[in-house]
Design a protein around this motif. Sequence first.
Motif, PDB file in Angstrom:
ATOM      1  N   UNK A  39       0.762  -1.354  -0.070  1.00 50.84           N
ATOM      2  CA  UNK A  39       0.041   0.083   0.072  1.00 50.84           C
ATOM      3  C   UNK A  39       0.727   1.167  -0.043  1.00 50.84           C
ATOM      4  N   UNK A  40       1.916   1.105   0.835  1.00 54.02           N
ATOM      5  CA  UNK A  40       2.832   2.389   0.866  1.00 54.02           C
ATOM      6  C   UNK A  40       3.798   2.770  -0.401  1.00 54.02           C
ATOM      7  N   UNK A  41       3.823   1.425  -1.015  1.00 47.33           N
ATOM      8  CA  UNK A  41       4.455   1.578  -2.502  1.00 47.33           C
ATOM      9  C   UNK A  41       3.637   1.931  -3.659  1.00 47.33           C
ATOM     10  N   UNK A  42       2.288   2.100  -3.148  1.00 53.73           N
ATOM     11  CA  UNK A  42       0.975   2.496  -4.137  1.00 53.73           C
ATOM     12  C   UNK A  42       0.920   1.343  -5.253  1.00 53.73           C
ATOM     13  N   UNK A  43       1.393   0.355  -4.927  1.00 56.12           N
ATOM     14  CA  UNK A  43       0.969  -0.926  -5.894  1.00 56.12           C
ATOM     15  C   UNK A  43      -0.157  -1.734  -5.776  1.00 56.12           C
ATOM     16  N   UNK A  86      -6.315   3.433  -3.261  1.00 57.22           N
ATOM     17  CA  UNK A  86      -4.876   3.841  -4.188  1.00 57.22           C
ATOM     18  C   UNK A  86      -5.563   3.923  -5.468  1.00 57.22           C
ATOM     19  N   UNK A  87      -4.887   4.949  -6.084  1.00 57.38           N
ATOM     20  CA  UNK A  87      -5.277   5.203  -7.511  1.00 57.38           C
ATOM     21  C   UNK A  87      -4.699   3.959  -8.434  1.00 57.38           C
ATOM     22  N   UNK A  88      -5.533   3.594  -9.093  1.00 59.18           N
ATOM     23  CA  UNK A  88      -4.941   2.306 -10.048  1.00 59.18           C
ATOM     24  C   UNK A  88      -4.147   2.899 -11.289  1.00 59.18           C
TER      25      UNK A  88
END
Length: 88
Positions: A39-43, A86-88
């Motif tokens: 989540x922190x990596x945005x993946x 998270x924005x995909x």
Amino acid sequence: MANTKSAKKATRVASRRTEINKSRLSRIRTHVRKVEEAIAAGNQAEAQAALQAAQPELMRGASKGVLHKNAASRKVSRLSARIKAIKA
């Protein structure tokens, strides 16, 4: 120190169960940490895959009494909400 035979056995059983529960809790924390790192990596895809692996561990911990059922459900719910954000 335990004096009776039953108290000595209870001590042995308790220490054995403690080790098993520590192991289970450690597995749960590791899986949750992997989700949080994704989540922190945005993946989003990686986070979703990590959550799919973490959810059974959380529920297994709840069924074994390591974690309360509502706490496990709350963790899954909050992690999934964070993944959705998270924005995909």
